[in-house]
Design a protein around this motif. Structure first.
Motif, PDB file in Angstrom:
ATOM      1  N   PRO A  95       0.873  -1.332  -0.346  1.00  0.00           N
ATOM      2  CA  PRO A  95      -0.158  -0.007   0.248  1.00  0.00           C
ATOM      3  C   PRO A  95       0.687   1.369   0.060  1.00  0.00           C
ATOM      4  CG  PRO A  95       0.137  -1.192   2.040  1.00  0.00           C
ATOM      5  CD  PRO A  95       0.609  -1.854   0.837  1.00  0.00           C
ATOM      6  N   THR A  96       2.304   1.436   0.020  1.00  0.00           N
ATOM      7  CA  THR A  96       3.343   2.839   0.056  1.00  0.00           C
ATOM      8  C   THR A  96       3.478   3.065  -1.013  1.00  0.00           C
ATOM      9  OG1 THR A  96       4.372   1.740   1.972  1.00  0.00           O
ATOM     10  CG2 THR A  96       5.364   3.475   1.007  1.00  0.00           C
ATOM     11  N   LEU A  97       3.272   4.003  -1.485  1.00  0.00           N
ATOM     12  CA  LEU A  97       2.379   4.405  -2.996  1.00  0.00           C
ATOM     13  C   LEU A  97       4.038   5.094  -3.524  1.00  0.00           C
ATOM     14  CD1 LEU A  97       1.078   4.576  -5.431  1.00  0.00           C
ATOM     15  CD2 LEU A  97      -0.091   6.625  -4.605  1.00  0.00           C
ATOM     16  N   TYR A  98       4.580   5.696  -2.796  1.00  0.00           N
ATOM     17  CA  TYR A  98       5.758   7.070  -2.766  1.00  0.00           C
ATOM     18  C   TYR A  98       6.336   6.025  -0.860  1.00  0.00           C
ATOM     19  CZ  TYR A  98       2.695   9.364  -5.137  1.00  0.00           C
ATOM     20  OH  TYR A  98       2.288   9.950  -6.055  1.00  0.00           O
ATOM     21  N   TYR A  99       7.807   5.909  -1.635  1.00  0.00           N
ATOM     22  CA  TYR A  99       9.192   5.262  -1.042  1.00  0.00           C
ATOM     23  C   TYR A  99      10.077   6.070  -1.205  1.00  0.00           C
ATOM     24  CZ  TYR A  99      11.281   0.750   0.869  1.00  0.00           C
ATOM     25  OH  TYR A  99      12.003   0.467   1.966  1.00  0.00           O
ATOM     26  N   GLU A 159      -4.987   7.940  -5.928  1.00  0.00           N
ATOM     27  CA  GLU A 159      -4.084   8.148  -6.114  1.00  0.00           C
ATOM     28  C   GLU A 159      -3.468   6.545  -6.408  1.00  0.00           C
ATOM     29  OE1 GLU A 159      -0.024  10.357  -7.983  1.00  0.00           O
ATOM     30  OE2 GLU A 159      -0.874  10.699  -5.410  1.00  0.00           O
ATOM     31  N   ARG A 160      -3.585   5.663  -5.487  1.00  0.00           N
ATOM     32  CA  ARG A 160      -3.382   4.492  -5.530  1.00  0.00           C
ATOM     33  C   ARG A 160      -4.162   3.576  -6.453  1.00  0.00           C
ATOM     34  NH1 ARG A 160      -2.882   2.300   0.354  1.00  0.00           N
ATOM     35  NH2 ARG A 160      -5.279   1.171  -0.881  1.00  0.00           N
ATOM     36  N   ASP A 161      -5.356   3.975  -5.796  1.00  0.00           N
ATOM     37  CA  ASP A 161      -7.050   3.048  -6.089  1.00  0.00           C
ATOM     38  C   ASP A 161      -7.527   3.141  -7.920  1.00  0.00           C
ATOM     39  OD1 ASP A 161      -7.226   1.486  -4.172  1.00  0.00           O
ATOM     40  OD2 ASP A 161      -9.070   3.293  -3.785  1.00  0.00           O
ATOM     41  N   ILE A 171      -4.503   3.272 -10.034  1.00  0.00           N
ATOM     42  CA  ILE A 171      -3.594   2.133 -10.515  1.00  0.00           C
ATOM     43  C   ILE A 171      -3.896   1.060 -10.291  1.00  0.00           C
ATOM     44  CG2 ILE A 171      -0.945   1.194  -9.915  1.00  0.00           C
ATOM     45  CD1 ILE A 171      -0.368   3.908  -8.923  1.00  0.00           C
ATOM     46  N   GLU A 172      -4.818   0.447  -8.822  1.00  0.00           N
ATOM     47  CA  GLU A 172      -5.484  -0.851  -8.799  1.00  0.00           C
ATOM     48  C   GLU A 172      -5.876  -0.624  -7.370  1.00  0.00           C
ATOM     49  OE1 GLU A 172      -4.502  -5.619  -8.227  1.00  0.00           O
ATOM     50  OE2 GLU A 172      -2.547  -3.660  -8.971  1.00  0.00           O
ATOM     51  N   SER A 173      -6.792  -0.872  -6.829  1.00  0.00           N
ATOM     52  CA  SER A 173      -7.302  -0.831  -5.464  1.00  0.00           C
ATOM     53  C   SER A 173      -7.042  -1.888  -5.051  1.00  0.00           C
ATOM     54  CB  SER A 173      -8.984  -0.830  -5.901  1.00  0.00           C
ATOM     55  OG  SER A 173     -10.073  -0.891  -4.557  1.00  0.00           O
ATOM     56  N   LEU A 174      -6.560  -2.146  -3.560  1.00  0.00           N
ATOM     57  CA  LEU A 174      -6.640  -2.961  -3.079  1.00  0.00           C
ATOM     58  C   LEU A 174      -7.461  -3.081  -1.766  1.00  0.00           C
ATOM     59  CD1 LEU A 174      -2.858  -2.326  -1.831  1.00  0.00           C
ATOM     60  CD2 LEU A 174      -3.549  -3.940  -3.004  1.00  0.00           C
ATOM     61  N   GLY A 175      -8.687  -2.155  -2.425  1.00  0.00           N
ATOM     62  CA  GLY A 175      -9.578  -2.581  -1.606  1.00  0.00           C
ATOM     63  C   GLY A 175      -9.609  -2.963   0.134  1.00  0.00           C
ATOM     64  N   THR A 176      -8.488  -1.700   0.425  1.00  0.00           N
ATOM     65  CA  THR A 176      -8.822  -1.350   1.712  1.00  0.00           C
ATOM     66  C   THR A 176      -8.292   0.315   1.988  1.00  0.00           C
ATOM     67  OG1 THR A 176      -7.330  -1.348   4.189  1.00  0.00           O
ATOM     68  CG2 THR A 176      -5.983  -1.517   1.856  1.00  0.00           C
TER      69      THR A 176
END
Length: 171
Positions: free
Chosen positions: A50-54, A100-102, A104-109
């Motif tokens: 879930p960490t979009l920016y690293y 923004e993350r969703d 790309i792809e939702s993790l459902g969280t």
């Protein structure tokens, strides 16, 4: 979105391991080094990430760790319970990150990272988010970047024009 072989090699050196799920370099330091990468919500093996920016730049990761050790997270979390404007802005940062993350792809969280939206758990994530998006999106990330800019990181790892701390103590 793509990333060059040169950037991947630099990031591998910075991290001391092969990076996983890299989409792009989202922030470069003023001296040109990759410093924040954007990653896929799932790693290549399917593991949710879930960490979009690293954060990858060693100067910035060391500074984030220093701030964490100095108790900055605890102080920031305490302020969230007493400052409704700060809490609302931090929640908006969380919602923006999640959207923004969703996209790309939702993790459902609704877990994003860094402790958002209710606490401060990881300054590495908040600093990475602020540097990737620029000032004005994540108030506590912005503050941590301003703290990191105090001293020798302004103009090298952090933009010279990054907003200064509210109290002006940025020598």
């Amino acid at each position: 979105m793509s990333i060059s072989a040169t950037d991947l090699a630099t990031i591998t050196t910075q991290l001391g391991r092969e990076p996983r799920g890299v989409i792009e370099v989202s922030y470069r330091t003023p001296d040109g080094a990759p410093a924040v990468i954007k990653t896929t919500p799932r790693l290549p093996d399917g593991t949710p990430f879930p960490t979009l920016y690293y954060l990858t730049d060693p100067r910035l990761t060391a500074e984030a760790s220093r701030q964490e050790s100095a108790g900055v997270m605890k102080e920031m979390t305490a302020r969230l319970s007493t400052d409704s404007d700060l809490a609302a802005a931090y929640r908006r940062a969380h919602e923006s990150y999640l959207a923004e993350r969703d996209a790309i792809e939702s993790l459902g969280t609704d877990f994003t990272g860094g402790g958002m939206p209710d606490r401060v758990k990881c300054l590495h994530v908040l600093i990475a988010h602020s540097l990737a998006k620029g000032p004005g999106v994540n108030p506590l990330g912005d503050e941590a970047v301003a703290l990191a800019a105090v001293g020798h990181l302004r103009g090298t790892a952090i933009p010279s024009d990054w907003p200064r701390l509210a109290d002006g103590d940025d020598t």
